[in-house]
Design a protein around this motif. Structure first.
Motif, PDB file in Angstrom:
ATOM      1  N   SER A   1       0.842  -1.187   0.000  1.00 50.58           N
ATOM      2  CA  SER A   1       0.000   0.000   0.000  1.00 50.58           C
ATOM      3  C   SER A   1       0.882   1.244   0.000  1.00 50.58           C
ATOM      4  CB  SER A   1      -0.905   0.014   1.236  1.00 50.58           C
ATOM      5  OG  SER A   1      -0.132   0.197   2.412  1.00 50.58           O
TER       6      SER A   1
ATOM      7  N   ARG B   1      -2.747   8.085  -1.462  1.00 51.67           N
ATOM      8  CA  ARG B   1      -3.969   7.473  -0.953  1.00 51.67           C
ATOM      9  C   ARG B   1      -4.407   8.298   0.251  1.00 51.67           C
ATOM     10  NH1 ARG B   1      -5.335   2.124  -2.624  1.00 51.67           N
ATOM     11  NH2 ARG B   1      -7.245   2.364  -1.400  1.00 51.67           N
TER      12      ARG B   1
ATOM     13  N   ASP C   1      -7.677   4.372   2.356  1.00 45.76           N
ATOM     14  CA  ASP C   1      -6.756   3.421   2.947  1.00 45.76           C
ATOM     15  C   ASP C   1      -6.936   3.454   4.460  1.00 45.76           C
ATOM     16  OD1 ASP C   1      -4.554   1.991   3.922  1.00 45.76           O
ATOM     17  OD2 ASP C   1      -3.318   2.550   2.228  1.00 45.76           O
TER      18      ASP C   1
END
Length: 237
Positions: free
Chosen positions: A123, A162, A232
């Motif tokens: 991520s 994100r 996220d």
């Protein structure tokens, strides 16, 4: 607003919450873990609407003591969130918010093992924390694959971003990765990209809050559709 109107508004609000919770619409407002509470709230509102309508029906035809006073007109403001849920599906926060908010990157207590894969799927938060605070040691020189949306600052420098979520979209904050290397010739803000690359020791500072923004050396990019959940939540789990 009389009791029948109150019951109708409560029922519609409850139905709208159930609809949002039963579909992906709720992800535009709150984190995925709050879905059960959203569904429960909708069910409670519908139950309250049914109880109100039933109680009012039982009272129908009975003499009412004293002078009847209508409920305050401000009660009609309950229709505003209902109309917002029905008519407006807000887009996920994007580059405009990301560039005007400082990075929310935080130093982790520890780093878990890298996921399997070559390149390693990470991520934005995971790569950024390993690069900024772990100095890339946990990456072991392995290629990584990261997905996020593009943001371009005033100088045209690209970032992969994100929005990290605590509870709901109102408190979302960005985590940013500065991009260098083999970038597409045309960069479109808010476009979602899957980026493959390697750790770069370069580090810059977010002009908003002076937080760390690490670099990623890009070797390949691929446009991808926006994910089902654009936010996220891994940073505070």
């Amino acid at each position: 607003m009389n009791r029948q109107a109150q019951a109708a508004v409560l029922f519609l609000l409850g139905a709208a919450l159930l609809h949002a919770g039963a579909t992906d619409l709720y992800l535009r407002y709150v984190k995925a873990g709050l879905r059960p509470f959203l569904l429960a709230s909708g069910a409670v509102l519908i139950a309250a609407a049914v109880a109100t309508a039933w109680y009012e029906r039982r009272r129908a035809g009975r003499p009412r003591p004293g002078h009847a006073h209508p409920e305050p007109r401000v009660s009609w403001l309950l229709l505003l969130p209902l109309l917002a849920l029905i008519l407006i599906a807000p887009p996920a926060l994007g580059s405009y918010s990301a560039l005007r908010t400082g990075t929310a990157l935080q130093k982790p207590y520890a780093y878990g093992p890298l996921p399997a894969g070559d390149p390693v799927p990470l991520s934005v938060v995971d790569y950024a924390s390993r690069a900024a605070y772990g100095h890339g040691r946990s990456l072991h020189g392995r290629p990584v694959r990261v997905t996020g949306f593009l943001a371009l600052d005033r100088a045209g420098r690209p970032y992969l971003v994100r929005m990290a979520l605590n509870c709901c979209a109102a408190d979302a904050q960005p985590v940013k990765i500065a991009l260098t290397g083999e970038l597409p010739p045309v960069l479109r803000p808010d476009a979602w990209l899957e980026v493959t690359g390697t750790y770069s020791p370069r580090l810059t500072r977010d002009p908003v809050n002076n937080g760390p923004v690490p670099y990623l050396r890009v070797t390949a990019t691929r446009p991808v559709p926006a994910p089902r959940d654009p936010y996220d939540e891994t940073w505070n789990t």
